[in-house]
Motif scaffolding. Structure first.
Motif, PDB file in Angstrom:
ATOM      1  N   MET A  55      29.791 101.421  -0.731  1.00  0.00           N
ATOM      2  CA  MET A  55      29.837 101.715  -2.163  1.00  0.00           C
ATOM      3  C   MET A  55      29.739 103.213  -2.434  1.00  0.00           C
ATOM      4  N   PHE A  56      28.831 103.865  -1.721  1.00  0.00           N
ATOM      5  CA  PHE A  56      28.593 105.293  -1.949  1.00  0.00           C
ATOM      6  C   PHE A  56      29.494 106.186  -1.091  1.00  0.00           C
ATOM      7  N   GLN A  57      30.273 105.540  -0.203  1.00  0.00           N
ATOM      8  CA  GLN A  57      31.206 106.261   0.667  1.00  0.00           C
ATOM      9  C   GLN A  57      30.477 107.322   1.496  1.00  0.00           C
ATOM     10  N   VAL A  58      29.401 106.890   2.136  1.00  0.00           N
ATOM     11  CA  VAL A  58      28.625 107.766   3.006  1.00  0.00           C
ATOM     12  C   VAL A  58      28.341 107.034   4.312  1.00  0.00           C
ATOM     13  N   ASN A  59      27.809 107.762   5.278  1.00  0.00           N
ATOM     14  CA  ASN A  59      27.413 107.137   6.529  1.00  0.00           C
ATOM     15  C   ASN A  59      26.218 106.207   6.301  1.00  0.00           C
ATOM     16  N   ARG A  60      26.121 105.195   7.110  1.00  0.00           N
ATOM     17  CA  ARG A  60      25.010 104.255   6.989  1.00  0.00           C
ATOM     18  C   ARG A  60      23.667 104.950   7.203  1.00  0.00           C
ATOM     19  N   SER A  61      23.646 105.968   8.064  1.00  0.00           N
ATOM     20  CA  SER A  61      22.399 106.691   8.328  1.00  0.00           C
ATOM     21  C   SER A  61      21.889 107.397   7.068  1.00  0.00           C
ATOM     22  N   THR A  62      22.814 107.790   6.185  1.00  0.00           N
ATOM     23  CA  THR A  62      22.422 108.438   4.928  1.00  0.00           C
ATOM     24  C   THR A  62      21.697 107.448   4.027  1.00  0.00           C
ATOM     25  N   VAL A  63      22.233 106.239   3.955  1.00  0.00           N
ATOM     26  CA  VAL A  63      21.589 105.185   3.160  1.00  0.00           C
ATOM     27  C   VAL A  63      20.246 104.814   3.770  1.00  0.00           C
ATOM     28  N   THR A  64      20.205 104.740   5.093  1.00  0.00           N
ATOM     29  CA  THR A  64      18.960 104.388   5.783  1.00  0.00           C
ATOM     30  C   THR A  64      17.862 105.397   5.463  1.00  0.00           C
ATOM     31  N   ALA A  65      18.218 106.683   5.431  1.00  0.00           N
ATOM     32  CA  ALA A  65      17.230 107.719   5.122  1.00  0.00           C
ATOM     33  C   ALA A  65      16.686 107.553   3.714  1.00  0.00           C
ATOM     34  N   ALA A  66      17.560 107.212   2.748  1.00  0.00           N
ATOM     35  CA  ALA A  66      17.123 107.016   1.358  1.00  0.00           C
ATOM     36  C   ALA A  66      16.203 105.807   1.248  1.00  0.00           C
ATOM     37  N   ILE A  67      16.567 104.714   1.911  1.00  0.00           N
ATOM     38  CA  ILE A  67      15.757 103.492   1.860  1.00  0.00           C
ATOM     39  C   ILE A  67      14.413 103.700   2.547  1.00  0.00           C
ATOM     40  N   ASP A  68      14.403 104.417   3.654  1.00  0.00           N
ATOM     41  CA  ASP A  68      13.144 104.688   4.355  1.00  0.00           C
ATOM     42  C   ASP A  68      12.193 105.475   3.469  1.00  0.00           C
ATOM     43  N   SER A 128      22.853  95.175   1.224  1.00  0.00           N
ATOM     44  CA  SER A 128      22.615  95.620   2.596  1.00  0.00           C
ATOM     45  C   SER A 128      22.974  97.092   2.751  1.00  0.00           C
ATOM     46  N   GLN A 129      22.458  97.718   3.804  1.00  0.00           N
ATOM     47  CA  GLN A 129      22.736  99.126   4.044  1.00  0.00           C
ATOM     48  C   GLN A 129      24.231  99.361   4.255  1.00  0.00           C
ATOM     49  N   ARG A 130      24.890  98.451   4.927  1.00  0.00           N
ATOM     50  CA  ARG A 130      26.329  98.594   5.156  1.00  0.00           C
ATOM     51  C   ARG A 130      27.090  98.545   3.828  1.00  0.00           C
ATOM     52  N   THR A 131      26.674  97.607   2.949  1.00  0.00           N
ATOM     53  CA  THR A 131      27.325  97.489   1.642  1.00  0.00           C
ATOM     54  C   THR A 131      27.113  98.741   0.801  1.00  0.00           C
ATOM     55  N   LEU A 132      25.879  99.258   0.801  1.00  0.00           N
ATOM     56  CA  LEU A 132      25.580 100.470   0.038  1.00  0.00           C
ATOM     57  C   LEU A 132      26.352 101.664   0.585  1.00  0.00           C
ATOM     58  N   ALA A 133      26.458 101.735   1.898  1.00  0.00           N
ATOM     59  CA  ALA A 133      27.202 102.842   2.504  1.00  0.00           C
ATOM     60  C   ALA A 133      28.666 102.805   2.077  1.00  0.00           C
ATOM     61  N   VAL A 169      21.838 119.254  -3.627  1.00  0.00           N
ATOM     62  CA  VAL A 169      20.886 118.203  -3.238  1.00  0.00           C
ATOM     63  C   VAL A 169      21.516 117.342  -2.148  1.00  0.00           C
ATOM     64  N   PRO A 170      20.832 117.131  -1.028  1.00  0.00           N
ATOM     65  CA  PRO A 170      21.387 116.302   0.051  1.00  0.00           C
ATOM     66  C   PRO A 170      21.798 114.916  -0.442  1.00  0.00           C
ATOM     67  N   LEU A 171      22.789 114.337   0.195  1.00  0.00           N
ATOM     68  CA  LEU A 171      23.308 113.043  -0.227  1.00  0.00           C
ATOM     69  C   LEU A 171      22.236 111.966  -0.233  1.00  0.00           C
ATOM     70  N   HIS A 172      21.398 111.947   0.795  1.00  0.00           N
ATOM     71  CA  HIS A 172      20.395 110.879   0.845  1.00  0.00           C
ATOM     72  C   HIS A 172      19.356 111.035  -0.261  1.00  0.00           C
ATOM     73  N   ARG A 173      19.111 112.286  -0.712  1.00  0.00           N
ATOM     74  CA  ARG A 173      18.183 112.498  -1.818  1.00  0.00           C
ATOM     75  C   ARG A 173      18.798 112.030  -3.135  1.00  0.00           C
ATOM     76  N   GLN A 174      20.092 112.251  -3.292  1.00  0.00           N
ATOM     77  CA  GLN A 174      20.773 111.783  -4.497  1.00  0.00           C
ATOM     78  C   GLN A 174      20.735 110.255  -4.581  1.00  0.00           C
ATOM     79  N   ILE A 175      20.996 109.610  -3.455  1.00  0.00           N
ATOM     80  CA  ILE A 175      20.975 108.143  -3.418  1.00  0.00           C
ATOM     81  C   ILE A 175      19.565 107.632  -3.656  1.00  0.00           C
ATOM     82  N   GLU A 176      18.585 108.302  -3.071  1.00  0.00           N
ATOM     83  CA  GLU A 176      17.182 107.927  -3.282  1.00  0.00           C
ATOM     84  C   GLU A 176      16.822 107.975  -4.760  1.00  0.00           C
TER      85      GLU A 176
END
Length: 237
Positions: A48-61, A41-46, A14-21
């Motif tokens: 915490m999850f040790q991923v790129n900010r774009s990955t968190v952004t995709a989950a939040i979107d 914030s997206q930076r804080t979540l990134a 499962v892609p990382l952004h789907r797991q976070i979602e």
């Protein structure tokens, strides 16, 4: 808002952004992130999850498109009211209505009489399980407190949901019963009466019928009746 030490698995298909979602959606569905909660914030979540900010952004979107989150300029991202209307056909709880409803209905006259007489020094309160003052081992208790290390004795306030270690122990116990819940989803209450009150106003519906044993202590209390419900005794046999 508190977050566990959960991390997305890089070994999963499962892609990382789907797991976070899914992780964030579970927090919302289980009520840990209530409506109006501001998420980190997206930076804080990134971080915490040790991923790129774009990955968190995709989950939040994705969660925003589902009506679960809403981002406002200068106000961060919050869980929105449309959450419950999207995920369930039931209307959201009207907590203000419960607040306006005011005081609970009075207990039965017998219970009121018991409460009024409890402070009397000439009565041993068997109902509350308290010892008579002359039976309390005051000297022994005093010596015990003298032996306690002041550094171990904490007089600070507990966390709002109760002692963290206790909640972790409860979560571990529930795992043995095939119930998986995080410590942050557990609330420690002061007693069974408070738990019943929270259940009556938070989980049950008005006009519900509550079945109790006969006899039952619940028949002398009006916790459910105060929330617009009716208590009924189970028939014998």
């Amino acid at each position: 808002m508190t977050l566990s030490q959960w991390q997305p698995s890089r070994k999963s298909d499962v892609p990382l952004h789907r797991q976070i979602e899914q992780y964030m959606k579970d927090k919302i569905l289980h009520g840990e992130w209530a409506v109006g909660t501001k998420i980190p914030s997206q930076r804080t979540l990134a971080d915490m999850f040790q991923v790129n900010r774009s990955t968190v952004t995709a989950a939040i979107d994705e969660l925003t498109s589902q009506g679960l989150l809403e981002g406002r300029k200068g106000g961060g991202t919050k869980v929105v009211n449309s959450t419950w209307s999207v995920l369930t056909a039931e209307p959201p709880l009207d907590w203000s209505d419960y607040v306006r409803s005011g005081i609970h209905r009075a207990n039965s006259s017998i219970i009121q009489a018991i409460n009024q007489n409890e402070p009397r020094a000439d009565i041993i309160r068997l109902g509350t399980g308290e010892l008579s003052p002359d039976l309390v081992p005051a000297d022994t208790i005093g010596r015990m407190f003298q032996q306690i290390n002041p550094g171990v004795l904490s007089l600070g306030y507990e966390q709002p949901k109760g002692n963290r270690q206790l909640r972790e122990a409860v979560a571990d116990h529930l795992k043995g019963k095939k119930i998986h819940v995080s410590p942050s989803a557990i609330l420690i209450v002061s007693g069974a009466l408070q738990a019943l009150q929270l259940i009556s106003i938070g989980l049950l519906k008005r006009d519900s019928v509550i079945l109790t044993e006969k006899p039952s202590y619940l028949q002398s209390l009006h916790v459910f009746q105060s929330a617009g419900m009716r208590a009924s005794r189970l028939a014998d046999g």
